[in-house]
Design an enzyme around this catalytic site. Structure first.
Site, mmCIF file in Angstrom:
data_model
loop_
_atom_site.group_PDB
_atom_site.id
_atom_site.type_symbol
_atom_site.label_atom_id
_atom_site.label_comp_id
_atom_site.label_asym_id
_atom_site.label_seq_id
_atom_site.Cartn_x
_atom_site.Cartn_y
_atom_site.Cartn_z
ATOM 1 N N ASP A 1 0.845 -0.884 0.023
ATOM 2 C CA ASP A 1 -0.031 0.100 0.252
ATOM 3 C C ASP A 1 0.989 1.437 0.560
ATOM 4 O O ASP A 1 1.726 1.693 0.840
ATOM 5 C CB ASP A 1 -0.959 0.153 1.267
ATOM 6 C CG ASP A 1 -2.329 1.264 1.424
ATOM 7 O OD1 ASP A 1 -2.760 0.976 -0.048
ATOM 8 O OD2 ASP A 1 -2.260 1.826 2.168
ATOM 9 N N GLU B 1 0.720 -0.620 -5.083
ATOM 10 C CA GLU B 1 -0.642 0.328 -4.824
ATOM 11 C C GLU B 1 -0.273 1.669 -5.041
ATOM 12 O O GLU B 1 0.141 2.324 -4.629
ATOM 13 C CB GLU B 1 -0.607 0.462 -4.044
ATOM 14 C CG GLU B 1 -2.568 0.848 -3.709
ATOM 15 C CD GLU B 1 -1.872 2.508 -3.338
ATOM 16 O OE1 GLU B 1 -2.238 3.181 -4.448
ATOM 17 O OE2 GLU B 1 -1.973 2.856 -2.276
ATOM 18 N N ASP C 1 -11.090 1.292 -0.670
ATOM 19 C CA ASP C 1 -11.227 2.434 -0.403
ATOM 20 C C ASP C 1 -12.530 3.212 -0.927
ATOM 21 O O ASP C 1 -12.376 3.739 -0.934
ATOM 22 C CB ASP C 1 -9.733 3.557 -0.607
ATOM 23 C CG ASP C 1 -8.854 3.269 0.746
ATOM 24 O OD1 ASP C 1 -9.512 2.743 1.428
ATOM 25 O OD2 ASP C 1 -7.405 2.910 0.188
#
Length: 506
Positions: free
Chosen positions: A307, A355, A408
Site C-alpha cells: 500500500d 498500489e 477505499d
C-alpha cells in the site's frame, strides 16, 4: 529458486476476488478462519478463480483499521476460529452455547473483542494443560516460538505492558517501560511471563489456523495476495522496539508524520499520522528490517500488495503538530536501492504488486517498472467523468491489476448512483451495455481488460449498494465492519462468474 506457482500465475491471465476474513459469515460476530473460510475457497475453485486478495492481517486497535496494526508481524486474534479451538480440544461445547445475537451484516469490534477474549482465556488455560500432556503439541509450539522469537518476544512483551497500562499507547507509559532497551527486555519479560505466554499462544493459534487454510487454498490452486502498509502504526510493537529506524525525537514522539496531499478523496489531504522511516539508518543496516518484514509476509501469502508504493520514491512528510496534511513536503525515499537489497536477499524476482494510486510521477512509474511490479487500474476512476483517463481500459498495459473498485471506494452500485447522467451515458456507450446492473457491467469490463490480473471485490460480485461499503477514507469510525451472509455466495453466482472467467480466458 522461485516458487513454481509464482511463475505459473505470473505467466497467465488471472481472476481474483478481494474479501477480507473479517467479512466472512460466522456466528461469533466477525468472520474467522473456520468453515466459512474454507467455503469461500471452495466458491473460488468452482468459479474458476485463482487468486484471493486480503487486507493486512495484523491485530487492530482503535478505529479497527487493518492498516493501523499493533505489529507488522503478528496475526489478527479476532479471526481465530472458536470452532477450530473446540475441534482441538481447547474449548468445550458449553463454552460456545451462549453466543450473543450479533446480527449478520456488521462487526461490532468492541463487543466481539470482549467476547472472544473471554473465550481465548479459557482456551489458553486448556492449552497450558495440553502442553504438559502432549509431546507433539509441545514440540510444535516450541518450534513456533523459536522460529519466530525475534518478533514474537517483542510483540508479546509489548502487548503485556500495554494491557498493564490500560491499553494506552507506549508514548504514555512510564519511562522505564517506554524507553526499554533490547538488552533489558528479557528481564522485563520475567515480570509479565503469564501474560506474555498468553500472547504467544494466541499467535500460535492464528498461524496454525492460517497455515492450514493457506495449504487448503494451495491444494485447490488458489493463491493469496497479501497486503502490507508501507508505514507502521505509532501505537505498535515496531515503533516501540525499533525506535532507531524511525524519525523520532528524544521523547519518542515523531518529528514528522505520514500522509498524502489533497487528492481525489480529500480537499485537505489525508493525515495518517504514522512515524516516518529514517531511511539513512536503514540503508546503513542494509535494510534488514524491511527484508525481514517481506520474508515474513511471504510465509503467510504468495504475493504482496504494498500500500502507498509511491512513498518509496518520495513520501509526503507533515510536521507532527499539523492538524491536516496540507502543509507537508515531498521527501525522497530509498527508491531502487531498497528493492535491490530485498531481491538480493530473496534471490529471486519479487512477487510484489504496487498500489500506485494518487500522485504518480514519472519517477514513481519508472521505479515500479524497473522491477516489473504490476500497478493498479481502477475502473470507477475511469468513468467518474466524461474525459479520457488512464483508468479506462484502452489505456491499460498488460502488467497491471484491474479492479472495479477497491476497499477505499464505494461499492460499484453505490458509486454508480452518484454519477452524473453524462458519466452514466459514457459508461453505457463505452461498454455497449445498458442493463440495470452496473456492478456486473464493470465486472465484465474488468475481466475483459488486457490487465494480467482482474480483481473483483466480493461486494461487487453481490451487486450491493453503499450499505456494503467497507471503508470511507477520512472517516474515523464505522469502517471495516461489513460482512456478507451465509448463502450469498450461491451456486448460481459461481456459475455466472465462471462463465465470464472462461469467456475472457482468465
Amino acid at each position: 529458486m522461485e516458487k513454481d506457482y509464482i511463475k505459473t500465475v505470473s505467466g497467465r491471465r488471472n481472476a481474483g476476488v478481494l474479501a477480507h476474513p473479517t467479512s466472512f459469515p460466522s456466528p461469533y460476530g466477525i468472520g474467522d478462519l473456520g468453515q466459512s473460510a474454507y467455503d469461500f475457497i471452495d466458491f473460488l475453485k468452482e468459479s474458476g478463480i485463482r487468486l484471493w486478495q486480503v487486507l493486512p492481517l495484523g491485530p487492530t486497535g482503535y478505529g479497527d483499521s487493518p492498516y493501523q496494526s499493533f505489529s507488522s508481524y503478528a496475526g489478527q486474534p479476532l479471526i481465530i476460529s472458536p470452532d477450530l479451538l473446540k475441534k482441538d480440544g481447547l474449548l468445550a461445547e458449553e463454552d460456545l452455547k451462549d453466543i450473543p445475537d450479533w446480527g449478520e451484516d456488521k462487526v461490532d469490534y468492541g463487543w466481539v473483542l470482549i467476547y472472544k477474549t473471554e473465550l481465548f482465556g479459557k482456551a489458553f488455560k486448556n492449552f497450558q494443560k495440553l502442553l504438559s500432556e502432549n509431546e507433539t503439541e509441545e514440540k510444535a509450539y516450541s518450534d513456533f516460538v523459536c522460529k519466530n522469537a525475534d518478533w514474537l518476544e517483542k510483540y508479546a512483551l509489548y502487548m503485556a505492558i500495554k494491557d498493564k497500562n490500560g491499553g494506552c499507547s507506549w508514548l504514555e507509559w512510564d519511562d522505564e517501560e517506554k524507553d526499554l532497551l533490547p538488552s533489558e527486555m528479557p528481564q522485563m519479560a520475567l515480570k509479565y511471563k503469564e501474560r506474555i505466554d498468553y500472547y504467544k499462544f494466541i499467535q500460535y493459534e492464528f498461524f496454525k489456523q492460517w497455515s492450514a487454510l493457506r495449504e487448503y487454498a494451495h491444494e485447490n490452486e488458489i493463491y493469496i495476495i497479501g497486503d502490507i502498509p508501507i508505514f507502521v502504526s505509532m501505537d505498535s510493537a515496531d515503533a516501540w522496539a525499533y525506535k532507531e529506524i524511525f524519525q523520532l525525537d528524544e521523547t519518542g514522539h515523531p518529528t514528522d508524520v505520514s500522509g498524502v496531499p489533497p487528492d481525489y478523496f480529500s480537499e485537505t489531504g489525508q493525515l495518517w499520522g504514522n512515524p516516518l522511516y529514517d531511511w539513512d539508518y536503514l540503508k546503513e543496516h542494509n535494510y534488514s528490517w524491511w527484508i525481514d518484514r517481506i520474508k515474513h509476509q511471504l510465509t503467510l501469502v504468495d504475493f504482496i500488495r504494498i500500500d502507498h508504493f509511491r512513498g518509496f520514491e518520495a513520501y509526503w512528510a507533515v510536521p507532527a503538530d499539523e492538524e491536516t496534511a496540507v502543509n507537508g513536503e515531498w521527501i525522497k525515499g530509498p527508491g531502487a536501492d531498497l528493492f535491490n537489497a530485498i531481491r538480493a536477499s530473496l534471490g529471486t524476482d519479487l512477487p510484489i504488486f504496487a498500489e500506485d494510486l494518487g500522485v504518480i510521477t514519472d519517477e514513481v512509474a519508472a521505479l515500479r517498472d524497473e522491477f516489473k511490479f504490476p500497478g493498479m487500474r481502477i475502473l470507477q476512476f475511469g468513468f467518474d467523468g466524461v474525459e479520457d483517463s488512464t483508468f479506462l481500459p484502452h489505456n491499460f498495459v498488460e502488467n497491471s491489476l484491474c479492479y472495479t473498485g477497491t476497499h477505499d471506494n464505494d461499492t460499484t452500485l453505490g458509486w454508480y448512483n452518484t454519477l452524473s447522467e453524462e458519466a452514466k451515458k459514457k459508461l453505457a456507450d463505452y461498454t455497449g451495455y445498458e442493463g440495470d446492473n452496473p456492478s456486473w457491467n464493470l465486472i465484465r469490463v474488468c475481466l475483459a481488460s488486457v490487465s494480467k490480473y482482474a480483481i473483483i471485490p466480493v461486494w461487487d460480485l453481490l451487486s450491493l449498494g453503499s450499505e456494503a461499503r467497507i471503508n470511507t477514507p477520512g472517516k474515523a469510525s464505522g469502517n471495516w465492519q461489513w460482512r456478507y451472509k451465509k448463502g450469498d455466495l450461491s451456486e448460481d453466482l459461481s456459475k455466472k462468474l465462471k462463465r465470464y472467467v472462461e469467456i475472457f480466458a482468465r
